[in-house]
Enzyme design. Structure first.
Site, mmCIF file in Angstrom:
data_model
loop_
_atom_site.group_PDB
_atom_site.id
_atom_site.type_symbol
_atom_site.label_atom_id
_atom_site.label_comp_id
_atom_site.label_asym_id
_atom_site.label_seq_id
_atom_site.Cartn_x
_atom_site.Cartn_y
_atom_site.Cartn_z
ATOM 1 N N LYS A 1 0.891 -1.166 0.000
ATOM 2 C CA LYS A 1 0.000 0.000 0.000
ATOM 3 C C LYS A 1 0.922 1.206 0.000
ATOM 4 O O LYS A 1 1.553 1.524 1.004
ATOM 5 C CB LYS A 1 -0.912 0.014 1.228
ATOM 6 C CG LYS A 1 -1.782 1.258 1.262
ATOM 7 C CD LYS A 1 -2.562 1.422 2.537
ATOM 8 C CE LYS A 1 -3.093 2.858 2.615
ATOM 9 N NZ LYS A 1 -3.716 3.144 3.910
ATOM 10 N N GLY B 1 -8.089 9.246 9.437
ATOM 11 C CA GLY B 1 -8.470 9.372 10.847
ATOM 12 C C GLY B 1 -9.441 10.500 11.150
ATOM 13 O O GLY B 1 -9.777 10.748 12.302
ATOM 14 N N ALA C 1 -9.556 5.861 3.836
ATOM 15 C CA ALA C 1 -9.378 7.014 4.726
ATOM 16 C C ALA C 1 -10.630 7.860 4.901
ATOM 17 O O ALA C 1 -11.334 8.179 3.935
ATOM 18 C CB ALA C 1 -8.234 7.917 4.260
#
Lengths: 262, 69
Positions: free
Chosen positions: A104, A165, A191
């Site tokens: 990734k 986050g 995300a």
């Protein structure tokens, strides 16, 4: 018979789950392991960090002991890399550690928003693809970049919904629609997915998978939240495959409107 | 025993000569199987730790797999 969802195929690997899980931020490796089980995920990200040479004990020291490599495909990320060169070095280290030649690719030098650097990401992707890596790049929701990346041979593209986050859901909806429309490789929304409804939304839009970490890891009950995301991803995918009804500005009756009282 | 300096994770570290990568890691209280090492820019698999020699001035990056998203 219940209809089953089409499997996700990334670089020839068949995955029954379209939920990819990140392993960061859990309260303990045991909590991570249990949530992983509840999520049904088959692809799981890990990271690489400099070892602590001070001799202090680290409770997360042996994370791989908590992830059954026979059951889960490990996807090392390049988080921490500030540029293409560092990302490539981290990828080499992951392979040396015995991890699959999958990566990734994430290069986000700015710590405040953790937004990925498109120039370095494209440069690293080209190098890693040439070396035979299966590259899944984390990118801003930029349709032009997504196309450039699939053209150099990445195995997927992973546009963000909102910053890592942040739990703000899909703030990049219009761009993700374009990325999905032109994609020749799987699109993984990565995300910012803070609630199962966000994951469902991504899947209903036609994303091939989602990657979730924070929302599950910091939930009061990570196991149940993992289950909630699993169900949401499945629901969104079934809805997408079933063909969503189109929206319109006016009502459309669901019952007969013929008069019966004269 | 003669000492030498290497740069490990950006810090100067003193080690005795001769020294294999495996001996170096053990001297840093690290379990060799728990880490992976970049030796002068080249990723080294754990299977090579015992035979790979560390020399004065070498640059080592010692990393491990951790949780991450």
């Amino acid at each position: 018979m219940l209809p089953s969802n089409q499997p996700l195929i990334i670089a020839g690997r068949v995955l029954c789950s379209r939920l990819i899980l990140g392993t960061g931020k859990f309260s303990s490796p045991q909590a991570m392991r249990d949530a992983l089980e509840c999520s049904g995920a088959e692809l799981v990200t890990v990271a690489l960090r400099r070892a602590d040479l001070s001799g202090r004990k680290d409770p997360f020291a042996n994370i791989l002991e908590f992830i059954d490599a026979k059951k889960y495909l490990l996807l090392p990320n390049t988080s921490g890399a500030m540029n293409a060169e560092e990302a490539v070095r981290l990828s080499h280290l992951a392979v040396a550690a015995g991890l699959p030649k999958w990566v990734k690719l994430e290069i986000h030098p700015d710590p405040r928003y953790l937004l990925p650097d498109p120039v370095e990401t494209l440069k690293a992707a080209e190098l890693l693809v040439k070396e035979g890596f299966t590259v899944l790049p984390y990118i801003n929701a930029d349709p032009v970049l997504a196309r450039r990346l699939q053209d150099v041979g990445t195995a997927a593209v992973m546009p963000l919904g909102s910053p890592i986050g942040s739990n703000r859901g899909i703030q990049t909806r219009d761009q993700i629609h374009i990325i999905i429309e032109q994609a020749t490789v799987p699109v993984v929304v990565d995300a910012g997915l803070g609630a199962p409804s966000h994951a469902s939304e991504a899947m209903e839009m036609g994303a091939d998978a989602v990657l979730v970490n924070t929302a599950i890891a910091v939930a009061h009950e990570p196991n149940r939240m993992a289950l909630a995301f699993k169900l949401a991803v499945e629901a969104g995918r079934v809805a997408y495959e079933s063909g969503l009804a189109s929206s319109q500005p006016t009502a459309s009756a669901t019952s007969p409107l013929t008069a019966f009282l004269g | 025993m003669e000492n030498m300096t290497v740069i490990a994770n950006g810090r100067e570290v003193q080690v005795g000569l001769p020294c294999s990568l495996e001996e170096f890691l053990v001297a840093q209280a690290l379990r060799p199987r728990s880490v992976v090492v970049e030796h002068n820019g080249e990723a080294v698999a754990p299977s090579e730790f015992a035979t790979r020699k560390v020399k004065a001035g070498d640059r080592l990056e010692i990393v491990k797999i951790v949780a991450g998203g």
